[in-house]
Design an enzyme around this catalytic site. Structure first.
Site, short mmCIF file in Angstrom:
data_model
loop_
_atom_site.label_atom_id
_atom_site.label_comp_id
_atom_site.label_asym_id
_atom_site.label_seq_id
_atom_site.Cartn_x
_atom_site.Cartn_y
_atom_site.Cartn_z
N LYS A 1 -21.84 -64.94 -3.65
CA LYS A 1 -22.33 -63.56 -3.63
C LYS A 1 -22.53 -63.07 -2.19
CE LYS A 1 -26.12 -64.34 -6.04
NZ LYS A 1 -26.01 -65.78 -6.39
N ARG B 1 -32.67 -60.46 -10.78
CA ARG B 1 -32.43 -61.79 -11.31
C ARG B 1 -33.11 -62.00 -12.66
NH1 ARG B 1 -31.68 -64.30 -5.89
NH2 ARG B 1 -30.89 -66.41 -6.07
N ARG C 1 -23.31 -76.38 1.84
CA ARG C 1 -24.06 -75.35 2.57
C ARG C 1 -25.36 -75.95 3.13
NH1 ARG C 1 -25.72 -69.97 -0.57
NH2 ARG C 1 -27.48 -71.21 -1.26
N ARG D 1 -30.72 -74.97 4.91
CA ARG D 1 -31.71 -74.20 4.14
C ARG D 1 -32.67 -75.15 3.45
NH1 ARG D 1 -29.32 -69.20 0.67
NH2 ARG D 1 -30.84 -70.06 -0.79
N ARG E 1 -32.72 -74.34 -9.47
CA ARG E 1 -32.15 -72.99 -9.33
C ARG E 1 -31.09 -72.71 -10.40
NH1 ARG E 1 -30.90 -74.05 -3.53
NH2 ARG E 1 -29.57 -72.24 -3.40
P1 AMP Z 1 -30.90 -66.50 -2.58
O1 AMP Z 1 -30.75 -66.50 -1.10
O2 AMP Z 1 -30.51 -65.20 -3.21
O3 AMP Z 1 -30.25 -67.68 -3.24
O4 AMP Z 1 -32.48 -66.65 -2.89
C1 AMP Z 1 -33.20 -67.76 -2.46
C2 AMP Z 1 -34.51 -67.88 -3.24
O5 AMP Z 1 -35.30 -66.70 -3.03
C3 AMP Z 1 -34.37 -68.00 -4.74
O6 AMP Z 1 -34.14 -69.33 -5.16
C4 AMP Z 1 -35.72 -67.47 -5.20
O7 AMP Z 1 -36.74 -68.43 -5.00
C5 AMP Z 1 -35.96 -66.33 -4.23
N1 AMP Z 1 -35.39 -65.05 -4.71
C6 AMP Z 1 -34.42 -64.32 -4.11
N2 AMP Z 1 -34.15 -63.22 -4.82
C7 AMP Z 1 -34.97 -63.25 -5.91
C8 AMP Z 1 -35.16 -62.42 -7.04
N3 AMP Z 1 -34.43 -61.29 -7.22
N4 AMP Z 1 -36.10 -62.79 -7.95
C9 AMP Z 1 -36.84 -63.89 -7.80
N5 AMP Z 1 -36.70 -64.74 -6.77
C10 AMP Z 1 -35.78 -64.43 -5.83
#
Ligand code: AMP
Length: 189
Positions: free
Chosen positions: A16, A91, A130, A136, A147
């Site tokens: 994404k 999400r 990654r 990360r 996740r």
């Molecule tokens: P990402 O970089 O989008 O994979 O997000 C990393 C982490 O941030 C996720 O595993 C969640 O813990 C949190 N996170 C990001 N976006 C959301 C969302 N829309 N709702 C809830 N948690 C989020």
């Protein structure tokens, strides 16, 4: 004309963020990544960051009310007025409903939800790679597994949600980055 109010949906590691960045270049509209914003909040030690950190490290979703606040504030900024690429938000169904309500207030609507589909074994491999490259803190195997479970339980229902809303475009996320980008471009034009 290509859609300019877009959402990229897909499991962790589906690409994404990568595809969002390509669309930023091509369409000249901002990427709105709640993950990036939350990581910045954690680094800055803001109240949102302090609340979000333990969820993120565990691979759990941050509570809806926290994320919705962050996303709404960003979507109200001027540069999102002519379009946006949502990456990682919404999400949950509650987040999707909050987004619909906000967009209605702003007198715009989501034009296309691109759902990136990728085989699960491929995803775990991508995420572990990654983890090595970016370091990360949530890219360890335990957190990756959580996740995936969070995605399946809480985010995957959004595929049906956006299909019902008539804006879903399913795109095969397997292949090299440019190849997938071409498919995405086809889906949004
Ligand atoms: P990402 O970089 O989008 O994979 O997000 C990393 C982490 O941030 C996720 O595993 C969640 O813990 C949190 N996170 C990001 N976006 C959301 C969302 N829309 N709702 C809830 N948690 C989020």
């Amino acid at each position: 004309m290509a859609a300019r109010r877009l959402l990229l949906l897909g499991p962790p590691g589906a690409g994404k963020g990568t595809q969002a960045k390509i669309l930023v270049e091509r369409l000249g509209i901002p990427q709105i990544s709640t993950g990036d914003m939350l990581r910045a909040a954690v680094s800055a030690g803001t109240p949102v960051g302090v609340e979000a950190k333990s969820y993120m490290d565990a691979g759990k979703l941050v509570p809806d009310e926290v994320v919705i606040g962050v996303a709404e504030e960003r979507l109200r900024q001027d540069d999102a007025g002519s379009g946006f690429i949502l990456d990682g938000f919404p999400r949950t169904v509650a987040q999707a409903e909050a987004l619909d309500a906000l967009l209605e207030k702003l007198s715009v609507r989501l034009e296309c939800c691109v759902s990136l589909t990728v085989d699960e074994d491929e995803l775990v491999g991508r995420l572990l790679k990654r983890a090595e490259i970016e370091g990360r803190s949530d890219d360890n195997e335990e957190s990756i597994r959580t996740r995936m479970q969070e995605y399946r339980a809480k985010t995957e229902p959004l595929v049906a949600y956006y299909r019902e809303h008539g804006v879903l475009a399913e795109v095969d996320g397997l292949g090299d980055i440019e190849e997938v980008a071409k498919r995405v471009e086809g889906a949004i034009s």
